[in-house]
Design an enzyme around this catalytic site. Structure first.
Site, PDB file in Angstrom:
ATOM      1  N   HIS A 107       7.151 -34.319 -23.014  1.00  0.00           N
ATOM      2  CA  HIS A 107       6.843 -34.977 -21.801  1.00  0.00           C
ATOM      3  C   HIS A 107       5.366 -34.381 -21.083  1.00  0.00           C
ATOM      4  O   HIS A 107       5.279 -34.697 -19.850  1.00  0.00           O
ATOM      5  CB  HIS A 107       7.994 -34.668 -20.638  1.00  0.00           C
ATOM      6  CG  HIS A 107       9.157 -35.258 -21.198  1.00  0.00           C
ATOM      7  ND1 HIS A 107       9.508 -36.644 -21.316  1.00  0.00           N
ATOM      8  CD2 HIS A 107      10.238 -34.545 -21.794  1.00  0.00           C
ATOM      9  CE1 HIS A 107      10.923 -36.695 -21.572  1.00  0.00           C
ATOM     10  NE2 HIS A 107      11.163 -35.441 -22.058  1.00  0.00           N
ATOM     11  N   GLU A 112       0.719 -11.068 -16.326  1.00  0.00           N
ATOM     12  CA  GLU A 112       0.232 -10.014 -15.841  1.00  0.00           C
ATOM     13  C   GLU A 112      -0.628  -8.785 -16.418  1.00  0.00           C
ATOM     14  O   GLU A 112      -1.185  -8.394 -15.785  1.00  0.00           O
ATOM     15  CB  GLU A 112       1.634  -9.582 -15.308  1.00  0.00           C
ATOM     16  CG  GLU A 112       2.364 -10.217 -14.239  1.00  0.00           C
ATOM     17  CD  GLU A 112       3.759  -9.275 -13.793  1.00  0.00           C
ATOM     18  OE1 GLU A 112       4.367  -8.936 -14.603  1.00  0.00           O
ATOM     19  OE2 GLU A 112       3.654  -8.781 -12.599  1.00  0.00           O
ATOM     20  N   LYS A 166       5.273 -11.933 -18.049  1.00  0.00           N
ATOM     21  CA  LYS A 166       4.791 -10.491 -18.464  1.00  0.00           C
ATOM     22  C   LYS A 166       3.500 -10.611 -19.022  1.00  0.00           C
ATOM     23  O   LYS A 166       2.520  -9.633 -18.714  1.00  0.00           O
ATOM     24  CB  LYS A 166       5.984  -9.813 -19.388  1.00  0.00           C
ATOM     25  CG  LYS A 166       6.315  -8.690 -19.183  1.00  0.00           C
ATOM     26  CD  LYS A 166       7.205  -8.316 -18.192  1.00  0.00           C
ATOM     27  CE  LYS A 166       7.030  -8.820 -16.760  1.00  0.00           C
ATOM     28  NZ  LYS A 166       7.763  -8.671 -15.880  1.00  0.00           N
ATOM     29  N   GLU A 214      10.200 -15.557 -18.172  1.00  0.00           N
ATOM     30  CA  GLU A 214       9.986 -14.225 -17.769  1.00  0.00           C
ATOM     31  C   GLU A 214       8.816 -13.467 -18.830  1.00  0.00           C
ATOM     32  O   GLU A 214       7.966 -12.704 -18.530  1.00  0.00           O
ATOM     33  CB  GLU A 214      11.285 -13.353 -17.875  1.00  0.00           C
ATOM     34  CG  GLU A 214      11.072 -11.932 -17.994  1.00  0.00           C
ATOM     35  CD  GLU A 214      10.340 -11.330 -16.680  1.00  0.00           C
ATOM     36  OE1 GLU A 214      10.211 -11.899 -15.667  1.00  0.00           O
ATOM     37  OE2 GLU A 214      10.132 -10.149 -16.782  1.00  0.00           O
ATOM     38  N   ASN A 232       0.814   0.627   6.555  1.00  0.00           N
ATOM     39  CA  ASN A 232       1.443  -0.511   5.521  1.00  0.00           C
ATOM     40  C   ASN A 232       1.619  -1.638   6.455  1.00  0.00           C
ATOM     41  O   ASN A 232       2.318  -1.436   7.384  1.00  0.00           O
ATOM     42  CB  ASN A 232       2.224   0.012   4.689  1.00  0.00           C
ATOM     43  CG  ASN A 232       1.902   0.895   3.556  1.00  0.00           C
ATOM     44  OD1 ASN A 232       0.734   1.086   3.428  1.00  0.00           O
ATOM     45  ND2 ASN A 232       2.878   1.519   2.960  1.00  0.00           N
ATOM     46  N   GLY A 233       1.404  -2.995   5.777  1.00  0.00           N
ATOM     47  CA  GLY A 233       1.965  -4.107   6.616  1.00  0.00           C
ATOM     48  C   GLY A 233       0.850  -5.057   7.137  1.00  0.00           C
ATOM     49  O   GLY A 233      -0.381  -4.661   6.604  1.00  0.00           O
ATOM     50  N   TRP A 286      -3.971  -2.077  -1.069  1.00  0.00           N
ATOM     51  CA  TRP A 286      -3.965  -3.187  -1.593  1.00  0.00           C
ATOM     52  C   TRP A 286      -4.406  -4.172  -0.506  1.00  0.00           C
ATOM     53  O   TRP A 286      -3.727  -4.318   0.467  1.00  0.00           O
ATOM     54  CB  TRP A 286      -2.801  -3.487  -2.251  1.00  0.00           C
ATOM     55  CG  TRP A 286      -2.849  -4.768  -3.139  1.00  0.00           C
ATOM     56  CD1 TRP A 286      -2.786  -4.973  -4.616  1.00  0.00           C
ATOM     57  CD2 TRP A 286      -2.539  -6.192  -2.808  1.00  0.00           C
ATOM     58  NE1 TRP A 286      -2.699  -6.283  -5.027  1.00  0.00           N
ATOM     59  CE2 TRP A 286      -2.744  -7.137  -3.677  1.00  0.00           C
ATOM     60  CE3 TRP A 286      -2.206  -6.859  -1.383  1.00  0.00           C
ATOM     61  CZ2 TRP A 286      -2.322  -8.511  -3.803  1.00  0.00           C
ATOM     62  CZ3 TRP A 286      -2.166  -8.195  -1.553  1.00  0.00           C
ATOM     63  CH2 TRP A 286      -2.220  -8.993  -2.481  1.00  0.00           C
ATOM     64  N   CYS A 298       0.925  -1.055  -0.049  1.00  0.00           N
ATOM     65  CA  CYS A 298       0.013  -0.051  -0.116  1.00  0.00           C
ATOM     66  C   CYS A 298       0.813   1.217   0.062  1.00  0.00           C
ATOM     67  O   CYS A 298       2.072   1.247   0.154  1.00  0.00           O
ATOM     68  CB  CYS A 298      -0.884   0.024   0.984  1.00  0.00           C
ATOM     69  SG  CYS A 298      -1.730  -1.525   1.762  1.00  0.00           S
ATOM     70  N   LYS A 324       2.715  -3.184  -6.954  1.00  0.00           N
ATOM     71  CA  LYS A 324       4.233  -3.160  -7.082  1.00  0.00           C
ATOM     72  C   LYS A 324       4.992  -3.824  -6.078  1.00  0.00           C
ATOM     73  O   LYS A 324       6.065  -4.583  -6.577  1.00  0.00           O
ATOM     74  CB  LYS A 324       4.602  -1.489  -7.484  1.00  0.00           C
ATOM     75  CG  LYS A 324       6.113  -1.486  -8.080  1.00  0.00           C
ATOM     76  CD  LYS A 324       6.060  -1.993  -9.359  1.00  0.00           C
ATOM     77  CE  LYS A 324       7.578  -1.572  -9.833  1.00  0.00           C
ATOM     78  NZ  LYS A 324       7.620  -2.691 -11.073  1.00  0.00           N
ATOM     79  N   ARG A 338       1.433   1.408  -6.055  1.00  0.00           N
ATOM     80  CA  ARG A 338       1.819   0.375  -4.978  1.00  0.00           C
ATOM     81  C   ARG A 338       0.377  -0.455  -4.680  1.00  0.00           C
ATOM     82  O   ARG A 338       0.462  -1.446  -3.764  1.00  0.00           O
ATOM     83  CB  ARG A 338       2.475   1.170  -3.812  1.00  0.00           C
ATOM     84  CG  ARG A 338       3.694   1.649  -4.200  1.00  0.00           C
ATOM     85  CD  ARG A 338       4.209   2.285  -2.783  1.00  0.00           C
ATOM     86  NE  ARG A 338       4.594   1.367  -2.006  1.00  0.00           N
ATOM     87  CZ  ARG A 338       5.842   0.755  -1.551  1.00  0.00           C
ATOM     88  NH1 ARG A 338       6.736   1.284  -2.360  1.00  0.00           N
ATOM     89  NH2 ARG A 338       6.107  -0.092  -0.717  1.00  0.00           N
TER      90      ARG A 338
HETATM   91  O1  M6R Z   1      10.572  -5.796  -5.800  1.00  0.00           O
HETATM   92  P1  M6R Z   1      11.098  -6.976  -6.117  1.00  0.00           P
HETATM   93  O2  M6R Z   1      11.973  -6.971  -7.346  1.00  0.00           O
HETATM   94  O3  M6R Z   1      11.656  -7.783  -4.914  1.00  0.00           O
HETATM   95  O4  M6R Z   1       9.583  -7.647  -6.846  1.00  0.00           O
HETATM   96  C1  M6R Z   1       9.677  -9.087  -7.003  1.00  0.00           C
HETATM   97  C2  M6R Z   1       8.369  -9.319  -7.713  1.00  0.00           C
HETATM   98  O5  M6R Z   1       7.119  -9.002  -6.824  1.00  0.00           O
HETATM   99  C3  M6R Z   1       8.099  -8.631  -8.756  1.00  0.00           C
HETATM  100  O6  M6R Z   1       9.051  -8.931  -9.775  1.00  0.00           O
HETATM  101  C4  M6R Z   1       6.793  -9.035  -9.690  1.00  0.00           C
HETATM  102  O7  M6R Z   1       6.882 -10.489 -10.174  1.00  0.00           O
HETATM  103  C5  M6R Z   1       6.681  -8.084 -10.727  1.00  0.00           C
HETATM  104  N1  M6R Z   1       5.172  -7.918 -10.836  1.00  0.00           N
HETATM  105  C6  M6R Z   1       7.033  -8.845 -12.127  1.00  0.00           C
HETATM  106  O8  M6R Z   1       6.702  -7.814 -13.086  1.00  0.00           O
END
Ligand code: M6R
Length: 608
Positions: free
Chosen positions: A507, A491, A488, A484, A99-100, A75, A2, A603, A27
């Site tokens: 397999h 997401e 992407k 990766e 936050n937390g 969030w 958050c 984020k 965030r």
């Molecule tokens: O801030 P960080 O690099 O530790 O974050 C790790 C993941 O949460 C972050 O890479 C997440 O998978 C992204 N949304 C990927 O695009």
């Protein structure tokens, strides 16, 4: 997950708080709220479900001239996204943004209910607010009440607290969740992320875990939870407004993809000088003897940072003979009973530097005596501070929730580490110099891909945007790139995407191929070309809708081709990855999605 903001000064607090919140929206974006307080002790609390824009609509109908207040963009963890669960929470005269996670909130709630507190929301934050209110009955001082309450709390927090009796102060505290105080002339700002403070002040104080502060117009005083005074250490914020603006791009995601030639250059600056065969990370203070002694590299991260680790692990293994590399998902590693080989060094990879699981692994590895080196982007973040030493990747603020430029620079930084290891261990100078040269050429090669492929990829995306499923296939160094790429796509486009090592197709996954699927095949013109091409032919024979991303000029049987030109042999996956970044962006756009703030995500994942 958050965002917290706060302001006390002479400006209209509503305006400042909303500007700060818009900057932090990436965030967390399922609800937002602000509370401002007048000198006559009258509080205005505004909260809305949804994005900050919903809060702006409400605020425009309830303007105030108050010059102090706190705000939050959420969030959801405890309780669904709703106005009722949005922050700030109020109990009596106390208002809190948090936050937390308060882990023992049920226990505290039971105790407070016994003292006649009732609760309107499903959140742990309201319980914390009630606890502070309860303590205030004894202490009649907000700082003392917050201190007493936090002594009873188990969990993580960054908080800002206002009592309506005290329009001259905001109390802040942190444990495990970032909090920054910005100092201006006769005004003080609060934020959980430096980007909220850009343009307001460059003088910032990063709170440490266990610190509690009193913010007034004239500045900040700090103490520990044991009420011991702490010196205020002011640092200069290096971020500028440009870094947090779209600069003519429609979305941050596209801006950040196009930023990569510059950001990779920033990662390499002073660290890689191809003419001199030089590649070294100054932040990693290890002598050649110490590097030679390393036998095992353990790379730890989550999400894209984990895939960056996977990608780099292949490069480090290629360059060295007597080093093993393991790549660990932090949220798994932290609960596993694992052995650590002798002479291990850990690379802790995180863009935000705040990811809870990665941080937990770092603390455990440190406890077990492992040398932990950070590969971090966010300056001053918790992981950056906790590692033994490390490097910043220097890509600047990454605002899009989907990580792009951080990935490329994380891989680049870890590859430099691989070069350092290989050089110290006397690996093939020829191979080392190939890697160093490719690192030096990486910004230009990425620019070439962006310049030549952008339009084509946009039209490819339009062609495939209505599919429901995607398979990403890559072999050897292209397997992490496939992982990766699939992350992407899912997401931002919400298309179901899975990645497999090409050799695994037979397999199981090949059974999936039908007209609802398209396949992204990474095909590099190297010693494994024939093998990977066979996989493609096998898929085609089963009716695949294959998009091949390749650097070869050879004829390839595929429905769609994305052909790049490059001289690279080793770092080619990073170029193919730029293609998949663009592809994911245009797929999301074609499907009408919120590209920068995809549903359900945030984020920075500061909860487990
Ligand atoms: O801030 P960080 O690099 O530790 O974050 C790790 C993941 O949460 C972050 O890479 C997440 O998978 C992204 N949304 C990927 O695009």
């Amino acid at each position: 997950m958050c965002g917290i903001v706060g302001y006390i000064g002479e400006k209209t607090a509503q305006d400042v708080l909303i500007t700060e919140l818009k900057r932090l929206e990436y965030r967390g974006y399922d609800s937002a709220g602000i509370m401002t307080l007048s000198p006559q002790h009258s509080a205005t609390l505004l909260r809305a479900k949804g994005k900050v824009s919903a809060l702006v609509d409400i605020a425009s109908a309830h303007t105030t001239t108050d010059t102090m207040g706190i705000g939050h963009t959420r969030w959801a963890t405890h309780g669904a996204p709703s106005e009722r669960n949005a922050h700030p929470h109020q109990v009596g005269n106390i208002y809190v943004v948090h936050n937390g996670i308060i882990e023992n909130y049920q226990e505290l709630k039971t105790m407070l209910a016994y003292h006649d507190y009732t609760f309107k929301s499903d959140t742990d934050t309201e319980v914390l607010t009630a606890l502070i209110d309860y303590m205030y009955r004894e202490t009649h001082d907000t700082l003392a009440a917050v201190t007493a309450a936090l002594k009873m709390v188990v969990g993580a927090y960054g908080i800002a607290v206002v009592h309506t009796d005290n329009p001259d102060e905001i109390i802040v505290a942190r444990k495990g969740s970032p909090l920054i105080v910005g100092l201006g002339e006769g005004e003080t700002y609060i934020a959980s992320d430096a980007s909220a403070l850009v343009g307001y002040t460059k003088q910032v104080v990063y709170l440490h875990d266990g610190e509690i502060g009193r913010c007034t117009k004239s500045g900040l005083t700090l103490q520990t939870i044991q009420s011991k005074a702490v010196d205020v250490h002011v640092e200069t914020l290096e971020m500028d407004l440009q870094a947090i603006q779209k600069q003519g791009f429609d979305h941050f995601l596209l801006k950040e993809i196009f930023d990569q030639p510059r950001t990779v250059q920033a990662t390499l600056a002073g660290r890689v000088i191809p003419d001199q065969g030089y590649a070294r990370l100054g932040g990693i203070n290890l002598s050649d003897d110490q590097l030679r002694a390393i036998k095992h590299v353990m790379i730890v991260g989550c999400g894209t940072a984990y895939f960056a680790g996977m990608q780099a692990s292949y490069f480090i293994e290629q360059m060295t003979d007597d080093v093993t590399v393991s790549v660990e998902i932090a949220s798994e590693l932290r609960y596993r009973s694992y052995n650590i080989p002798d002479h291990t060094v850990a690379l802790i990879v995180s863009q935000s530097g705040e990811t809870a699981d990665t941080l937990a692994c770092l603390m455990e590895l440190k406890r077990r005596g492992v040398l932990c080196l950070g590969v971090v982007n966010a300056v001053g973040s918790t992981i950056a501070r906790e590692v033994d030493s490390g490097v910043y990747v220097h890509v600047g603020a990454e605002i899009s929730v989907a990580s792009t430029k951080a990935f490329t620079s994380q891989v680049a930084a870890m590859t430099i580490f691989g070069v350092m290891l290989a050089a110290a261990k006397g690996s093939s100078p020829q191979l080392i110099s190939e890697f160093v040269n490719e690192l030096g050429a990486l910004p230009g090669e990425i620019k070439n891909v962006l310049d030549t492929q952008n339009q084509h990829i946009q039209s490819v995306a339009q062609q495939y945007a209505s599919y429901d499923h995607a398979l990403y296939i890559g072999r050897d160094t292209l397997y992490p790139a496939a992982m990766e790429g699939a992350l992407k796509l899912k997401e931002v486009s919400y298309i179901h995407a899975e990645a497999y090592a090409a050799g695994e197709l037979k397999h199981g996954p090949i059974a999936l191929i039908d007209d609802r699927f398209f396949e992204i095949c990474y095909l590099q013109d190297n010693w494994l070309y024939e093998k990977s091409q066979s996989n493609l032919i096998e898929m085609n024979a089963r009716g695949a809708h294959a998009i091949v991303i390749t650097d070869t000029i050879k004829d390839i049987p595929a429905e769609t081709m994305v052909r790049i030109t490059t001289k690279f042999e080793h770092l080619t996956p990073l170029l193919f990855n730029v293609v998949s970044q663009l592809f994911a962006y245009y797929m999301a756009l074609a499907r009408g999605n919120d590209v920068d703030q995809p549903r359900n995500l945030a984020k920075s994942v500061t909860v487990e």
